[in-house]
Design a protein around this motif. Structure first.
Motif, PDB file in Angstrom:
ATOM      1  N   LYS A  67       0.744  -0.631   0.205  1.00  0.00           N
ATOM      2  CA  LYS A  67      -0.069   0.215  -0.480  1.00  0.00           C
ATOM      3  C   LYS A  67       1.102   1.146   0.269  1.00  0.00           C
ATOM      4  O   LYS A  67       0.591   2.349  -0.739  1.00  0.00           O
ATOM      5  CB  LYS A  67      -0.872   0.306   1.719  1.00  0.00           C
ATOM      6  CG  LYS A  67      -1.865  -1.362   1.377  1.00  0.00           C
ATOM      7  CD  LYS A  67      -3.096  -0.593   1.781  1.00  0.00           C
ATOM      8  CE  LYS A  67      -4.032  -1.819   1.981  1.00  0.00           C
ATOM      9  NZ  LYS A  67      -3.699  -2.981   3.005  1.00  0.00           N
ATOM     10  N   LYS A  68       1.766   0.936   0.739  1.00  0.00           N
ATOM     11  CA  LYS A  68       2.921   2.646   0.864  1.00  0.00           C
ATOM     12  C   LYS A  68       3.454   2.642  -0.602  1.00  0.00           C
ATOM     13  O   LYS A  68       4.589   3.420  -0.799  1.00  0.00           O
ATOM     14  CB  LYS A  68       3.592   2.555   1.846  1.00  0.00           C
ATOM     15  CG  LYS A  68       3.505   2.746   2.980  1.00  0.00           C
ATOM     16  CD  LYS A  68       3.749   2.398   4.221  1.00  0.00           C
ATOM     17  CE  LYS A  68       3.118   2.231   5.123  1.00  0.00           C
ATOM     18  NZ  LYS A  68       3.356   1.350   6.575  1.00  0.00           N
ATOM     19  N   MET A  69       4.046   1.567  -1.477  1.00  0.00           N
ATOM     20  CA  MET A  69       4.811   2.064  -2.465  1.00  0.00           C
ATOM     21  C   MET A  69       4.680   2.849  -3.682  1.00  0.00           C
ATOM     22  O   MET A  69       3.400   3.229  -4.032  1.00  0.00           O
ATOM     23  CB  MET A  69       4.924   0.602  -2.985  1.00  0.00           C
ATOM     24  CG  MET A  69       5.435  -0.657  -2.924  1.00  0.00           C
ATOM     25  SD  MET A  69       5.411  -1.951  -3.833  1.00  0.00           S
ATOM     26  CE  MET A  69       4.056  -3.108  -4.498  1.00  0.00           C
ATOM     27  N   LYS A  70       5.694   3.638  -3.574  1.00  0.00           N
ATOM     28  CA  LYS A  70       5.816   4.351  -4.432  1.00  0.00           C
ATOM     29  C   LYS A  70       6.325   4.472  -5.938  1.00  0.00           C
ATOM     30  O   LYS A  70       7.571   4.265  -5.610  1.00  0.00           O
ATOM     31  CB  LYS A  70       5.616   6.123  -3.801  1.00  0.00           C
ATOM     32  CG  LYS A  70       4.769   6.167  -2.847  1.00  0.00           C
ATOM     33  CD  LYS A  70       4.472   8.029  -2.811  1.00  0.00           C
ATOM     34  CE  LYS A  70       3.123   7.903  -1.817  1.00  0.00           C
ATOM     35  NZ  LYS A  70       2.878   7.220  -0.853  1.00  0.00           N
ATOM     36  N   PRO A  71       6.292   4.575  -7.525  1.00  0.00           N
ATOM     37  CA  PRO A  71       6.798   4.848  -8.344  1.00  0.00           C
ATOM     38  C   PRO A  71       8.291   5.103  -8.134  1.00  0.00           C
ATOM     39  O   PRO A  71       9.151   5.007  -8.719  1.00  0.00           O
ATOM     40  CB  PRO A  71       6.138   5.467  -9.326  1.00  0.00           C
ATOM     41  CG  PRO A  71       5.527   5.437  -9.199  1.00  0.00           C
ATOM     42  CD  PRO A  71       4.825   5.745  -7.780  1.00  0.00           C
ATOM     43  N   GLU A  72       8.228   6.622  -7.067  1.00  0.00           N
ATOM     44  CA  GLU A  72       9.909   6.717  -7.161  1.00  0.00           C
ATOM     45  C   GLU A  72      11.314   6.313  -6.757  1.00  0.00           C
ATOM     46  O   GLU A  72      11.963   5.848  -6.244  1.00  0.00           O
ATOM     47  CB  GLU A  72      10.005   8.091  -6.222  1.00  0.00           C
ATOM     48  CG  GLU A  72       8.887   8.505  -5.120  1.00  0.00           C
ATOM     49  CD  GLU A  72       7.581   8.889  -5.618  1.00  0.00           C
ATOM     50  OE1 GLU A  72       6.992   9.055  -4.911  1.00  0.00           O
ATOM     51  OE2 GLU A  72       7.355   8.280  -6.495  1.00  0.00           O
TER      52      GLU A  72
END
Length: 272
Positions: free
Chosen positions: A152-157
């Motif tokens: 849920k906390k994954m971000k592309p950066e």
């Protein structure tokens, strides 16, 4: 990051054939190696054929026909706005089998590809000979809670300038789609899914489950899955189940896939 077969062998082993197959509104990339009984390989999230299977393909092709695909948005297969789901991706695999005139095959999936492989087994049982699931589950609650939270906390950066981005850039038809592809995959990873206990229990093909002892899978849930498949019995008091469970010690989710000789040994013994 895994070594690729090119870094292991000085040069990448060339597939005997490769190309794109039109399936369900996209063109999916595939590679074929070797001759014999077909084995279809389904890679993990954000990976390519080479980064996931590069070390295994040169060994696997020695006595079987290996068919490796790149699922929607991955590697050579272009990004599509088509909704990502296990059901759609599994039907893409069926479309490829139709295209290559393969009636039935062994199917092996790692991580994200393992969930797709479970779905394939459920929706196309007649097309499946046997199933290999590596560090994967058929429901989001099969992971430890901290894995679900991490999804849920994954971000592309987080993936900027990573080996995964380098592998994508090397083969993707449109490198500018990297962030959109990540966003699509991350949205899917954040959604709850459950292919159903009853559906898993109906899988009649033999299943080999391989997991690392610390790969993020809930091992209580994994044992329940194995029991649904007929395992977890006393084989001294009755017949040995046709499905198998291998827990590889001292391995996490990423390191497990690097244990080439161990995985190869399990695969070959099971598939013969």
């Amino acid at each position: 990051m895994m070594l690729t077969n090119s870094s292991l062998y000085g040069q990448k082993i060339k597939p005997s054939s490769s190309g794109y197959v039109p399936v369900n509104g996209i063109k999916m990339y595939y590679e074929v190696y070797g001759e014999g009984r077909p084995l279809i390989l389904l890679h993990g999230a954000f990976m390519t054929i080479d980064t996931n299977w590069g070390q295994l393909i040169p060994e696997l092709l020695k006595n079987r026909k290996v068919i490796a695909v790149e699922l929607q948005g991955h590697g050579h297969t272009e990004f599509s706005e088509r909704k990502l789901s296990q059901a759609t991706l599994a039907s893409d695999v069926v479309g490829l089998m139709d295209y290559l005139k393969i009636e039935s095959a062994d199917v092996a999936g790692y991580s994200f590809g393992g969930a797709v492989a479970y779905q394939f087994a459920i929706q196309s049982p007649k097309r499946l000979k046997s199933l290999v699931i590596i560090s994967a589950t058929y429901k989001n609650t099969g992971w430890l809670p901290e894995i679900g939270n991490a999804f849920k906390k994954m971000k592309p950066e987080m993936f900027a300038n990573s080996p995964m981005q380098a592998a994508y850039d090397a083969v993707a038809p449109d490198k500018t789609k990297w962030t959109k592809f990540l966003e699509q995959m991350m949205a899917t990873a954040g959604e709850p899914f459950d292919l159903g206990e009853a559906n898993i229990a109906k899988i009649s093909a033999p299943v080999l489950i391989i997991a690392g002892d610390n790969d993020g899978l809930d091992k209580i849930e994994l044992m329940k899955t194995y029991k649904l498949l007929g395992g977890g019995v006393s084989a001294d008091l009755g017949p040995m189940p046709k499905s198998q469970l291998a827990i590889v010690p001292g391995q996490g989710h990423v390191s497990l896939m690097m244990q080439t000789s161990t995985i190869l040994n399990y695969l070959n013994n099971f598939l013969k």
